[in-house]
Structures are given as structure tokens and as C-alpha cells.
Design a protein around this motif. Structure first.
Motif, PDB file in Angstrom:
ATOM      1  N   ARG A 124       0.856  -1.197   0.000  1.00  0.00           N
ATOM      2  CA  ARG A 124       0.000   0.000   0.000  1.00  0.00           C
ATOM      3  C   ARG A 124       0.883   1.235   0.000  1.00  0.00           C
ATOM      4  O   ARG A 124       1.811   1.337   0.821  1.00  0.00           O
ATOM      5  CB  ARG A 124      -0.885   0.035   1.248  1.00  0.00           C
ATOM      6  N   ILE A 126       0.088   5.084   0.397  1.00  0.00           N
ATOM      7  CA  ILE A 126      -1.037   5.964   0.744  1.00  0.00           C
ATOM      8  C   ILE A 126      -0.543   7.415   0.747  1.00  0.00           C
ATOM      9  O   ILE A 126       0.348   7.775   1.534  1.00  0.00           O
ATOM     10  CB  ILE A 126      -1.610   5.589   2.138  1.00  0.00           C
ATOM     11  N   THR A 135      -8.505   3.548   3.794  1.00  0.00           N
ATOM     12  CA  THR A 135      -9.094   2.192   3.730  1.00  0.00           C
ATOM     13  C   THR A 135     -10.255   2.063   4.724  1.00  0.00           C
ATOM     14  O   THR A 135     -10.075   2.286   5.922  1.00  0.00           O
ATOM     15  CB  THR A 135      -8.007   1.143   4.054  1.00  0.00           C
ATOM     16  N   HIS A 138     -13.261  -3.077   7.366  1.00  0.00           N
ATOM     17  CA  HIS A 138     -13.644  -4.279   6.616  1.00  0.00           C
ATOM     18  C   HIS A 138     -13.031  -5.508   7.254  1.00  0.00           C
ATOM     19  O   HIS A 138     -12.195  -5.395   8.153  1.00  0.00           O
ATOM     20  CB  HIS A 138     -13.175  -4.168   5.148  1.00  0.00           C
ATOM     21  N   ASP A 140     -10.924  -8.967   6.101  1.00  0.00           N
ATOM     22  CA  ASP A 140     -10.159  -9.440   4.944  1.00  0.00           C
ATOM     23  C   ASP A 140     -10.753 -10.694   4.308  1.00  0.00           C
ATOM     24  O   ASP A 140     -10.491 -10.985   3.135  1.00  0.00           O
ATOM     25  CB  ASP A 140      -8.697  -9.703   5.339  1.00  0.00           C
ATOM     26  N   TRP A 154       0.184  -7.068   8.837  1.00  0.00           N
ATOM     27  CA  TRP A 154       0.267  -5.686   8.309  1.00  0.00           C
ATOM     28  C   TRP A 154       1.396  -4.982   9.021  1.00  0.00           C
ATOM     29  O   TRP A 154       1.484  -5.024  10.258  1.00  0.00           O
ATOM     30  CB  TRP A 154      -1.046  -4.937   8.568  1.00  0.00           C
ATOM     31  N   LEU A 167      -2.948   1.562  11.086  1.00  0.00           N
ATOM     32  CA  LEU A 167      -4.082   0.633  11.068  1.00  0.00           C
ATOM     33  C   LEU A 167      -4.754   0.612  12.445  1.00  0.00           C
ATOM     34  O   LEU A 167      -4.065   0.627  13.465  1.00  0.00           O
ATOM     35  CB  LEU A 167      -3.580  -0.771  10.730  1.00  0.00           C
ATOM     36  N   HIS A 220     -11.016  -4.184  10.670  1.00  0.00           N
ATOM     37  CA  HIS A 220      -9.903  -3.238  10.785  1.00  0.00           C
ATOM     38  C   HIS A 220     -10.065  -2.161   9.729  1.00  0.00           C
ATOM     39  O   HIS A 220     -10.849  -2.324   8.771  1.00  0.00           O
ATOM     40  CB  HIS A 220      -8.559  -3.966  10.633  1.00  0.00           C
ATOM     41  N   GLY A 222      -7.901   1.497   7.793  1.00  0.00           N
ATOM     42  CA  GLY A 222      -6.771   2.408   7.724  1.00  0.00           C
ATOM     43  C   GLY A 222      -7.084   3.662   8.534  1.00  0.00           C
ATOM     44  O   GLY A 222      -8.246   4.008   8.763  1.00  0.00           O
ATOM     45  N   ARG A 232       2.619   7.017   3.102  1.00  0.00           N
ATOM     46  CA  ARG A 232       2.661   5.860   4.020  1.00  0.00           C
ATOM     47  C   ARG A 232       2.816   4.612   3.176  1.00  0.00           C
ATOM     48  O   ARG A 232       1.979   4.356   2.294  1.00  0.00           O
ATOM     49  CB  ARG A 232       1.390   5.768   4.862  1.00  0.00           C
ATOM     50  N   SER A 234       3.216   0.523   3.273  1.00  0.00           N
ATOM     51  CA  SER A 234       3.001  -0.620   4.170  1.00  0.00           C
ATOM     52  C   SER A 234       2.750  -1.866   3.338  1.00  0.00           C
ATOM     53  O   SER A 234       2.571  -1.794   2.113  1.00  0.00           O
ATOM     54  CB  SER A 234       1.803  -0.350   5.087  1.00  0.00           C
ATOM     55  N   ASP A 236       0.657  -5.828   3.296  1.00  0.00           N
ATOM     56  CA  ASP A 236      -0.312  -6.803   3.815  1.00  0.00           C
ATOM     57  C   ASP A 236       0.117  -8.157   3.278  1.00  0.00           C
ATOM     58  O   ASP A 236       0.039  -8.387   2.064  1.00  0.00           O
ATOM     59  CB  ASP A 236      -1.711  -6.563   3.228  1.00  0.00           C
ATOM     60  N   ARG A 238      -0.384 -12.469   3.817  1.00  0.00           N
ATOM     61  CA  ARG A 238      -1.375 -13.404   4.385  1.00  0.00           C
ATOM     62  C   ARG A 238      -0.772 -14.795   4.594  1.00  0.00           C
ATOM     63  O   ARG A 238       0.038 -15.253   3.787  1.00  0.00           O
ATOM     64  CB  ARG A 238      -2.590 -13.531   3.471  1.00  0.00           C
TER      65      ARG A 238
HETATM   66  O1  LIG Z   1      -2.864   0.090   4.692  1.00  0.00           O
HETATM   67  C1  LIG Z   1      -4.056   0.353   4.739  1.00  0.00           C
HETATM   68  O2  LIG Z   1      -4.521   1.458   4.500  1.00  0.00           O
HETATM   69  C2  LIG Z   1      -5.020  -0.724   5.143  1.00  0.00           C
HETATM   70  C3  LIG Z   1      -4.832  -1.974   4.387  1.00  0.00           C
HETATM   71  C4  LIG Z   1      -5.868  -2.989   4.726  1.00  0.00           C
HETATM   72  O3  LIG Z   1      -6.577  -2.922   5.675  1.00  0.00           O
HETATM   73  C5  LIG Z   1      -6.043  -4.139   3.849  1.00  0.00           C
HETATM   74  O4  LIG Z   1      -5.435  -4.175   2.793  1.00  0.00           O
HETATM   75  O5  LIG Z   1      -6.792  -5.050   4.242  1.00  0.00           O
END
Ligand SMILES: O=C(O)CCC(=O)C(=O)O
Length: 285
Positions: A124, A126, A135, A138, A140, A154, A167, A220, A222, A232, A234, A236, A238
Motif C-alpha cells: 500500500r 497511501i 481504507t 472491513h 479481509d 500488516w 491501522l 480493521h 486504515g 505511508r 506498508s 499486507d 497473508r
Molecule cells: O494500509 C491500509 O490502508 C489498510 C490496508 C488494509 O486494511 C487491507 O489491505 O486489508
């Protein structure tokens, strides 16, 4: 209710039973200093070099600082963003980072099985002051599918002070499974209405190396990047037990613009190429 700070957990200090009971109860682990700083800095450098090449960074600044060029602001879904994201997806260092031993130890402790690292890694980027596209809240699972016991790791690539956002997690959410999602702006494009949910938000500033690990049903979101000019950055990643079902889409590149052969074309090592094909993966669509 006010946001409370994350509860820190530590591998090797906290017992495996405590870590598993925390994950079962609060539905996340905050793991300070889990990940090798040098590896993070390398990936940050590589991603920001791609951003610099695209003209996203302020001229005359150190690319590693991630200072956005004045007036430049993109979000995932725009063609200009997609062109840069495609180059980020080709980075060997980015995909290798998903295999950091600290993350694998943490996930193995939780799932008590060999770990499948999903190859569908997400980065990500941002932009500052683009808060309409933060974000949304939601789960995942709606994107990942497969086993619900999939965990997202994350973490920011670099320090993430309050002004960069980060987050937030709804601690304890949501043992009853998947909530209704509605279309929303921001990464993923879908959000849950959180007002009636009986949980509280937790969040803290993160330092380089700190990571969050959470269940696919954990709500969760953003947090706004309200910095004057900083990107920013970052990731993600899994993870799940290798024996649990994995949806075929989790074995494909993120965003669908490239094949794995496209992604691997410039890599120096074969170590993390197609590694899941030699594992007893349980693909179930
Ligand atoms: O980095 C973010 O803004 C949130 C990313 C996130 O929640 C996701 O990709 O599920």
C-alpha cells in the motif's frame, strides 16, 4: 469510545498458549520489533525508487524519506497508480519480505501447523491528505476466502507516527463470522458499517519492525494519513496452515495485471518463486 492502545505480545516471552488465547480473544497480536529492520529498509528503498521514477516524490529530496511531490496524489484503481503498482509487484525484495522468520514463527505458533505464505502479496502506498480514500473498516475474509483461519500481517515499511495514520483494529471482532459489506471508497472498495458493533477500536503508532497479525474476520481500517507531505508505505501479507483450504485467487498475483513469470523475470534467486507448488496445498474454490 476513545481508541485504546494495542496490547503488545512477544514471541519467546509470552507462552504459545497465551499468544493463542490472545488471538482467540482480542483477534489480533501486536508484535513490536518482530521484523528485521534491514530487510524493511531495503523494501522501502526499492518501492520508493519506483515511486521516484514515476515522478511521485518531491524533486531534490531523499527518496527514502517518501516525500510526495506537491500536487501529486493517486489512489489504487487509477491507471497511473496501476502502472506504478505493477513495477512494485515485480520487486524480489518485496515478495521475499513475506517470508521473514519472525512472521513465520508467529503464525506457526497460532495455527500449530506448517505455514502457507500466500504469494498474493499486497503493498500500500497511501498519499498524504487524501483522506476520502482511507481504507474503510472491513474484514479481509471477503477478499481472501479459503479458510477463515487466515491471518494478515500488516506492517509499515518504516516508522509510522500518528500523523501517518496506520491501522486500527476492532478488538475482539468478529467471532460470528462475516458481516455485510457495502461499496466504499479506499483500498478493497468495500466496508462494514461499524456503528452497531459492540467492540472498541485499538491503535498505536508503530516503529520500524513492529507488526500486526490478525484473523480474517477481524474488523480493521486504515487511519488517515494527515501528514503534510509523507507517503505511508506498508504491506499486507497473508498466512494460514498449509493443510487448510486456500482459495485459488490467493495463489495469483495481486491485481491481476501480471503473471508470475512476468513478476519473476528480473529476479536473482528462485528461492521464493512458485514455492507453494512443492507444498501439500489444499486448493479449494
Ligand atoms: O494500509 C491500509 O490502508 C489498510 C490496508 C488494509 O486494511 C487491507 O489491505 O486489508
Amino acid at each position: 469510545m476513545d481508541t485504546e492502545p494495542f496490547v503488545p505480545s512477544k514471541l519467546g516471552t509470552d507462552s504459545p498458549e497465551l499468544l493463542r488465547s490472545r488471538m482467540a480473544g482480542q483477534r489480533y497480536l501486536f508484535l513490536p520489533d518482530l521484523i528485521d529492520h534491514t530487510a524493511i529498509r531495503e523494501v522501502r528503498h526499492d518501492i520508493l525508487a519506483v515511486c521516484a521514477q514515476a515522478g511521485w516524490l518531491a524533486p531534490g529530496t531523499d527518496p527514502d524519506e517518501g516525500i510526495a511531490a506537491p500536487g501529486v496524489r493517486y489512489v489504487a484503481g487509477q491507471p497511473e497508480f496501476g502502472a506504478v503498482y505493477t513495477e512494485i509487484q515485480k520487486l524480489e525484495s518485496f515478495h521475499a519480505l513475506a517470508h521473514q522468520p519472525g512472521i513465520l514463527d508467529a503464525v506457526r505458533t497460532i495455527v500449530q501447523d506448517d505455514v502457507l505464505v500466500h504469494p498474493r502479496n499486497i503493498a500500500r502506498v497511501i498519499f498524504p491528505q487524501n483522506t476520502d480514500y482511507t481504507t474503510p473498516a472491513h474484514q479481509d475474509f471477503i477478499h481472501i476466502k479459503g479458510t477463515a483461519d487466515t491471518y494478515t500481517c500488516w506492517f509499515p515499511l518504516g516508522d509510522c507516527p500518528p500523523e501517518l495514520g496506520g491501522l486500527a483494529i476492532m478488538a475482539g471482532s468478529h467471532p460470528d463470522g462475516v458481516l455485510p459489506h457495502v461499496p466504499a471508497l479506499g483500498a478493497g472498495g468495500k466496508g462494514v458499517v461499524t456503528e452497531p458493533l459492540p467492540y472498541h477500536w485499538v491503535a498505536s503508532p508503530l516503529r520500524t519492525g513492529d507488526a500486526l497479525l490478525f484473523h480474517s474476520h477481524t474488523v480493521h481500517k486504515g487511519l488517515d494519513n494527515v501528514s503534510a507531505d509523507r507517503l505511508r508505505v506498508s504491506v499486507d501479507f497473508r498466512y494460514q496452515a498449509v493443510s487448510a483450504p486456500v482459495h485459488p485467487s490467493s495463489l495469483l498475483p495481486h491485481h491481476g495485471q501480471l503473471t508470475w513469470d512476468d513478476i519473476y523475470a528480473g529476479w536473482k534467486s528462485k528461492r521464493y518463486q512458485y514455492y507453494w507448488r512443492s507444498l501439500p496445498v489444499n486448493v479449494a474454490g
